[in-house]
Design a protein around this motif. Structure first.
Motif, PDB file in Angstrom:
ATOM      1  N   GLN A   6       7.945   5.164   3.432  1.00  0.00           N
ATOM      2  CA  GLN A   6       6.625   5.388   2.840  1.00  0.00           C
ATOM      3  C   GLN A   6       6.486   6.827   2.352  1.00  0.00           C
ATOM      4  OE1 GLN A   6       4.735   3.443   6.406  1.00  0.00           O
ATOM      5  NE2 GLN A   6       3.110   3.078   4.906  1.00  0.00           N
ATOM      6  N   VAL A   7       7.009   7.763   3.126  1.00  0.00           N
ATOM      7  CA  VAL A   7       6.945   9.171   2.733  1.00  0.00           C
ATOM      8  C   VAL A   7       7.720   9.382   1.441  1.00  0.00           C
ATOM      9  CG1 VAL A   7       7.655  11.505   3.388  1.00  0.00           C
ATOM     10  CG2 VAL A   7       6.605  10.004   5.088  1.00  0.00           C
ATOM     11  N   TRP A   8       8.931   8.825   1.358  1.00  0.00           N
ATOM     12  CA  TRP A   8       9.741   9.013   0.149  1.00  0.00           C
ATOM     13  C   TRP A   8       9.150   8.278  -1.044  1.00  0.00           C
ATOM     14  CZ3 TRP A   8      12.821  12.626  -1.259  1.00  0.00           C
ATOM     15  CH2 TRP A   8      13.436  13.408  -0.282  1.00  0.00           C
ATOM     16  N   LEU A   9       8.568   7.129  -0.817  1.00  0.00           N
ATOM     17  CA  LEU A   9       7.913   6.408  -1.907  1.00  0.00           C
ATOM     18  C   LEU A   9       6.754   7.235  -2.459  1.00  0.00           C
ATOM     19  CD1 LEU A   9       7.587   3.899  -3.654  1.00  0.00           C
ATOM     20  CD2 LEU A   9       6.187   2.910  -1.848  1.00  0.00           C
ATOM     21  N   LYS A  10       5.984   7.822  -1.573  1.00  0.00           N
ATOM     22  CA  LYS A  10       4.862   8.655  -2.016  1.00  0.00           C
ATOM     23  C   LYS A  10       5.370   9.857  -2.807  1.00  0.00           C
ATOM     24  CE  LYS A  10       0.846  11.196  -0.422  1.00  0.00           C
ATOM     25  NZ  LYS A  10       0.064  11.640   0.730  1.00  0.00           N
TER      26      LYS A  10
ATOM     27  N   VAL B   3       6.056  12.512  -8.159  1.00  0.00           N
ATOM     28  CA  VAL B   3       6.893  12.974  -9.276  1.00  0.00           C
ATOM     29  C   VAL B   3       6.550  12.187 -10.538  1.00  0.00           C
ATOM     30  CG1 VAL B   3       9.265  13.057 -10.162  1.00  0.00           C
ATOM     31  CG2 VAL B   3       8.775  13.833  -7.841  1.00  0.00           C
ATOM     32  N   MET B   4       6.356  10.876 -10.390  1.00  0.00           N
ATOM     33  CA  MET B   4       6.015  10.042 -11.539  1.00  0.00           C
ATOM     34  C   MET B   4       4.657  10.444 -12.122  1.00  0.00           C
ATOM     35  SD  MET B   4       5.768   5.924 -11.831  1.00  0.00           S
ATOM     36  CE  MET B   4       7.508   5.643 -12.006  1.00  0.00           C
ATOM     37  N   ILE B   5       3.707  10.758 -11.281  1.00  0.00           N
ATOM     38  CA  ILE B   5       2.383  11.167 -11.755  1.00  0.00           C
ATOM     39  C   ILE B   5       2.463  12.521 -12.464  1.00  0.00           C
ATOM     40  CG2 ILE B   5       0.091  11.907 -10.972  1.00  0.00           C
ATOM     41  CD1 ILE B   5       0.289   9.605  -8.895  1.00  0.00           C
TER      42      ILE B   5
ATOM     43  N   GLY C 269       2.310   5.037 -10.969  1.00  0.00           N
ATOM     44  CA  GLY C 269       2.390   6.022  -9.897  1.00  0.00           C
ATOM     45  C   GLY C 269       1.245   5.891  -8.903  1.00  0.00           C
ATOM     46  N   LEU C 270       0.038   5.652  -9.420  1.00  0.00           N
ATOM     47  CA  LEU C 270      -1.115   5.476  -8.528  1.00  0.00           C
ATOM     48  C   LEU C 270      -0.993   4.199  -7.699  1.00  0.00           C
ATOM     49  CD1 LEU C 270      -3.973   6.693 -10.895  1.00  0.00           C
ATOM     50  CD2 LEU C 270      -3.040   7.875  -8.887  1.00  0.00           C
ATOM     51  N   LEU C 271      -0.468   3.125  -8.320  1.00  0.00           N
ATOM     52  CA  LEU C 271      -0.225   1.895  -7.553  1.00  0.00           C
ATOM     53  C   LEU C 271       0.793   2.132  -6.438  1.00  0.00           C
ATOM     54  CD1 LEU C 271      -0.027  -0.915 -10.275  1.00  0.00           C
ATOM     55  CD2 LEU C 271      -1.660  -0.777  -8.379  1.00  0.00           C
ATOM     56  N   GLY C 272       1.811   2.938  -6.733  1.00  0.00           N
ATOM     57  CA  GLY C 272       2.833   3.244  -5.734  1.00  0.00           C
ATOM     58  C   GLY C 272       2.283   4.046  -4.572  1.00  0.00           C
ATOM     59  N   ILE C 273       1.441   5.007  -4.862  1.00  0.00           N
ATOM     60  CA  ILE C 273       0.837   5.803  -3.781  1.00  0.00           C
ATOM     61  C   ILE C 273      -0.065   4.914  -2.928  1.00  0.00           C
ATOM     62  CG2 ILE C 273      -0.856   7.622  -3.309  1.00  0.00           C
ATOM     63  CD1 ILE C 273       0.511   9.276  -5.434  1.00  0.00           C
ATOM     64  N   ARG C 274      -0.802   4.029  -3.579  1.00  0.00           N
ATOM     65  CA  ARG C 274      -1.650   3.072  -2.841  1.00  0.00           C
ATOM     66  C   ARG C 274      -0.788   2.206  -1.919  1.00  0.00           C
ATOM     67  NH1 ARG C 274      -3.635  -2.173  -5.412  1.00  0.00           N
ATOM     68  NH2 ARG C 274      -4.882  -3.097  -3.782  1.00  0.00           N
ATOM     69  N   GLY C 275       0.352   1.743  -2.428  1.00  0.00           N
ATOM     70  CA  GLY C 275       1.249   0.924  -1.619  1.00  0.00           C
ATOM     71  C   GLY C 275       1.938   1.703  -0.516  1.00  0.00           C
ATOM     72  N   ALA C 276       2.201   2.988  -0.763  1.00  0.00           N
ATOM     73  CA  ALA C 276       2.824   3.817   0.268  1.00  0.00           C
ATOM     74  C   ALA C 276       1.851   4.069   1.417  1.00  0.00           C
ATOM     75  CB  ALA C 276       3.290   5.142  -0.328  1.00  0.00           C
TER      76      ALA C 276
ATOM     77  N   CYS D 194      13.007   2.186  -2.065  1.00  0.00           N
ATOM     78  CA  CYS D 194      11.896   2.566  -1.178  1.00  0.00           C
ATOM     79  C   CYS D 194      10.844   1.466  -1.115  1.00  0.00           C
ATOM     80  CB  CYS D 194      11.266   3.868  -1.644  1.00  0.00           C
ATOM     81  SG  CYS D 194      12.291   5.316  -1.400  1.00  0.00           S
ATOM     82  N   THR D 195      10.523   0.904  -2.281  1.00  0.00           N
ATOM     83  CA  THR D 195       9.515  -0.155  -2.342  1.00  0.00           C
ATOM     84  C   THR D 195       9.959  -1.376  -1.551  1.00  0.00           C
ATOM     85  OG1 THR D 195       8.890   0.639  -4.520  1.00  0.00           O
ATOM     86  CG2 THR D 195       8.127  -1.545  -3.919  1.00  0.00           C
ATOM     87  N   TRP D 196      11.224  -1.728  -1.678  1.00  0.00           N
ATOM     88  CA  TRP D 196      11.776  -2.879  -0.949  1.00  0.00           C
ATOM     89  C   TRP D 196      11.630  -2.663   0.554  1.00  0.00           C
ATOM     90  CZ3 TRP D 196      14.004  -7.359  -2.885  1.00  0.00           C
ATOM     91  CH2 TRP D 196      14.664  -8.170  -1.958  1.00  0.00           C
TER      92      TRP D 196
END
Length: 159
Positions: free
Chosen positions: A24-28, A33-35, A87-94, A144-146
């Protein structure tokens, strides 16, 4: 003499109330970086768009600079919007692995298509460094997402 006191900082908790995993930390971090990339795209896209609006009659290689700048600016702005949303969806998921579903499927599809394109290019003898770096970034995001999606027990129910 007193013994050295060590304070153990409690593990940070995610939105689901469970301790945050390394994945989760690495995904965030990757999503941040994407944002940042999306913000840079937004700035450069707006700059190109502005140049296109003021460059009247200037030609580069027989093409109006106005047309080139408008096309590049529009493409960058559209890319920025998509990257910012993802990127925002990823942070929400993290933060909460139970809300990672949409990001999971977007990332998985993107990673498969990117890996396919990279393999196709390499088998054709094309070495695109920017494509490889971008592809490895997307694949790292997918890994990371997986792992974060796996924390929800999804793969226990869906082999």
């Amino acid at each position: 003499m007193g013994g050295a006191q060590t304070r153990v900082r409690p593990a940070p908790l995610g939105a689901d109330g469970k301790p945050v995993s390394v994945w989760q930390v690495w995904l965030k971090r990757l999503c941040v970086v994407m944002i940042v990339w999306a913000v840079l795209e937004l700035v450069f896209g707006a700059a190109f768009w502005a140049v296109g609006s003021v460059a009247d009659g200037v030609r580069v290689a027989g093409v109006e600079l106005r047309d080139i700048a408008a096309a590049v600016g529009a493409t960058a702005l559209v890319g920025a919007v998509f990257n910012l949303a993802i990127g925002l969806l990823g942070i929400r998921g993290a933060k909460n692995p139970y809300k990672i579903t949409l990001f999971f499927w977007i990332t998985l599809a993107d990673a498969v298509l990117t890996a396919w394109a990279m393999a196709s290019n390499l088998s054709s003898g094309i070495v695109d460094v920017t494509g490889i770096v971008s592809g490895l970034f997307i694949i790292a995001l997918a890994v990371c997402t997986w792992q974060v999606r796996g924390q929800t027990g999804y793969f226990d129910d869906h082999p």
